[in-house]
Design a protein around this motif. Structure first.
Motif, PDB file in Angstrom:
ATOM      1  N   ALA A 132      -7.649  -1.349 -51.763  1.00 11.92           N
ATOM      2  CA  ALA A 132      -6.371  -0.869 -51.230  1.00 11.92           C
ATOM      3  C   ALA A 132      -6.565  -0.275 -49.835  1.00 11.92           C
ATOM      4  O   ALA A 132      -5.753  -0.514 -48.926  1.00 11.92           O
ATOM      5  N   HIS A 135      -6.785  -3.045 -47.418  1.00 11.69           N
ATOM      6  CA  HIS A 135      -5.473  -3.637 -47.154  1.00 11.69           C
ATOM      7  C   HIS A 135      -4.573  -2.720 -46.319  1.00 11.69           C
ATOM      8  O   HIS A 135      -3.627  -3.191 -45.687  1.00 11.69           O
ATOM      9  N   SER A 209      -2.293  -7.235 -43.502  1.00 11.30           N
ATOM     10  CA  SER A 209      -3.411  -6.562 -44.159  1.00 11.30           C
ATOM     11  C   SER A 209      -4.614  -7.490 -44.121  1.00 11.30           C
ATOM     12  O   SER A 209      -4.478  -8.706 -44.302  1.00 11.30           O
ATOM     13  N   ASN A 211      -7.328  -9.387 -45.657  1.00 16.09           N
ATOM     14  CA  ASN A 211      -7.679  -9.894 -46.978  1.00 16.09           C
ATOM     15  C   ASN A 211      -9.118 -10.386 -46.986  1.00 16.09           C
ATOM     16  O   ASN A 211      -9.572 -11.000 -46.013  1.00 16.09           O
ATOM     17  N   TRP A 237      -5.676 -11.980 -41.857  1.00 17.05           N
ATOM     18  CA  TRP A 237      -4.683 -10.909 -41.918  1.00 17.05           C
ATOM     19  C   TRP A 237      -3.429 -11.498 -42.554  1.00 17.05           C
ATOM     20  O   TRP A 237      -2.847 -12.450 -42.034  1.00 17.05           O
ATOM     21  N   HIS A 239      -0.485 -10.878 -46.300  1.00 11.98           N
ATOM     22  CA  HIS A 239       0.179  -9.976 -47.238  1.00 11.98           C
ATOM     23  C   HIS A 239      -0.876  -9.351 -48.146  1.00 11.98           C
ATOM     24  O   HIS A 239      -1.779 -10.044 -48.633  1.00 11.98           O
ATOM     25  N   SER A 240      -0.769  -8.069 -48.395  1.00 11.33           N
ATOM     26  CA  SER A 240      -1.765  -7.380 -49.217  1.00 11.33           C
ATOM     27  C   SER A 240      -1.865  -7.974 -50.618  1.00 11.33           C
ATOM     28  O   SER A 240      -2.940  -7.941 -51.242  1.00 11.33           O
ATOM     29  N   GLU A 241      -0.773  -8.525 -51.133  1.00  9.27           N
ATOM     30  CA  GLU A 241      -0.796  -9.094 -52.488  1.00  9.27           C
ATOM     31  C   GLU A 241      -1.608 -10.380 -52.584  1.00  9.27           C
ATOM     32  O   GLU A 241      -1.984 -10.798 -53.688  1.00  9.27           O
ATOM     33  N   TYR A 261      -5.685   0.544 -57.619  1.00 11.58           N
ATOM     34  CA  TYR A 261      -5.141  -0.192 -56.479  1.00 11.58           C
ATOM     35  C   TYR A 261      -3.655   0.119 -56.291  1.00 11.58           C
ATOM     36  O   TYR A 261      -3.203   0.447 -55.178  1.00 11.58           O
ATOM     37  N   ILE A 265      -1.092   1.207 -53.347  1.00 12.04           N
ATOM     38  CA  ILE A 265      -0.154   0.168 -52.894  1.00 12.04           C
ATOM     39  C   ILE A 265       0.697  -0.229 -54.100  1.00 12.04           C
ATOM     40  O   ILE A 265       0.319  -1.122 -54.879  1.00 12.04           O
TER      41      ILE A 265
END
Length: 307
Positions: A132, A135, A209, A211, A237, A239-241, A261, A265
């Motif tokens: 997290a 991210h 984010s 990755n 870089w 989406h954090s998901e 996590y 987020i």
């Protein structure tokens, strides 16, 4: 010249030039410690006792030596980008290039002695917290990466894009196009997904984010102090998901990871379908690399997303 001799000679020279080792220090031993489906791995020890991890890959009709070196260069840049966030441990990259025998490329990096991640106290919680933090690290104002890389053996284009949905659409379309001729049953639902991709992101404000990009259970470990270590990245870089997609495909992450996590987020509306989209990217990639054993899971994910 044998491969071992080429590693000793070329990697020693490059490490000396980069001041990673002293000018009078040389690699004395080279021990093969296995490898994966693309590269072989070696533990090298210098005359001063410094341990260096070296990956090699042989060129072939499918991958020229320049392309092998470029692959390792991309990996080195990815490791450095992850390392620069100071959030989660990765091996520090040292040098890369072509070995003197003209057939192999190499990447030399920090050797990290790894312990067992099974039973290590609190390690899944630490991994969740630190991923997290990765991210959440500050980055560029757009999506992509400084260079292209590979996801497994598949090219992964990282051209900068200001819009996440467009970046993701291009990335999915690339995988779908690779699969289209051999698996035509994918074509219709895949196009339906691309056509309505925007609808899965309504109301979200997505910031770039960093990755890892390929964080399945085999690409993380723990060091001797039970700290998480992430390996073999294919970063961008995004989406954090997105990192959570491949975790869904292969498992190995427990509730301690997800609780830690999501404490940093939190899940947003529509989370599950988006994670399925990110998982689909990896199942179709495996379909392209390894064949029809991944067709059923790809079709199932498409059905779950579109229903």
């Amino acid at each position: 010249m044998t491969l071992t001799d080429a590693i000793k000679r070329t990697v020693t020279e490059k490490l000396q030039q980069s001041s990673t080792i002293a000018k009078d220090e040389v690699l004395e031993s080279v021990e093969n410690i296995g490898g994966g489906c693309i590269s072989d791995a070696y533990l090298c020890t210098s005359s001063n006792g410094k341990q260096i991890f070296v990956k090699t890959c042989e060129s072939s009709p499918k991958q020229t030596l320049d392309e092998v070196v470029e692959m390792f260069g991309s990996e080195a840049k990815g490791l450095k980008a992850l390392d620069d966030t100071h959030t989660i441990r990765v091996p520090t990259p040292y040098v890369y290039g072509a070995l003197d025998n003209d057939n192999y490329g190499f990447l030399a990096m920090e050797y990290i002695s790894l312990g067992s991640k099974y039973g290590a106290s609190g390690v899944q919680r630490k991994l969740g917290e630190q991923l997290a933090d990765l991210h959440l690290a500050k980055g560029p104002g757009q999506f992509g990466f400084e260079c292209d890389n590979t996801i497994g053996s598949t090219p992964q284009v990282n051209t900068w894009c200001p819009d996440w949905i467009e970046f993701l659409r291009r990335r999915l379309a690339y995988q779908f196009d690779l699969a289209s001729s051999r698996y035509p049953q994918l074509n219709k639902p895949a196009q339906q997904l691309l056509d309505k991709l925007d609808t899965y992101f309504e109301g979200l404000d997505i910031r770039p984010s960093l990755n890892h990009g390929d964080l399945w259970s085999g690409n993380w470990a723990v060091d001797d102090n039970d700290n998480p270590v992430i390996l073999d990245p294919a970063p961008f870089w995004g989406h954090s998901e997105a990192d959570l997609g491949i975790m869904k495909v292969f498992g190995g992450f427990d509730s301690n990871f997800y609780d830690a996590y999501h404490a940093k987020i939190p899940k947003e509306p529509g989370y599950q379908k988006r994670v399925n989209i990110y998982a689909l990217y990896h199942t179709v990639n495996h379909l392209n690399m390894f064949g029809s054993s991944y067709l059923s899971s790809s079709m199932s994910l498409l059905s779950q997303i579109l229903q």
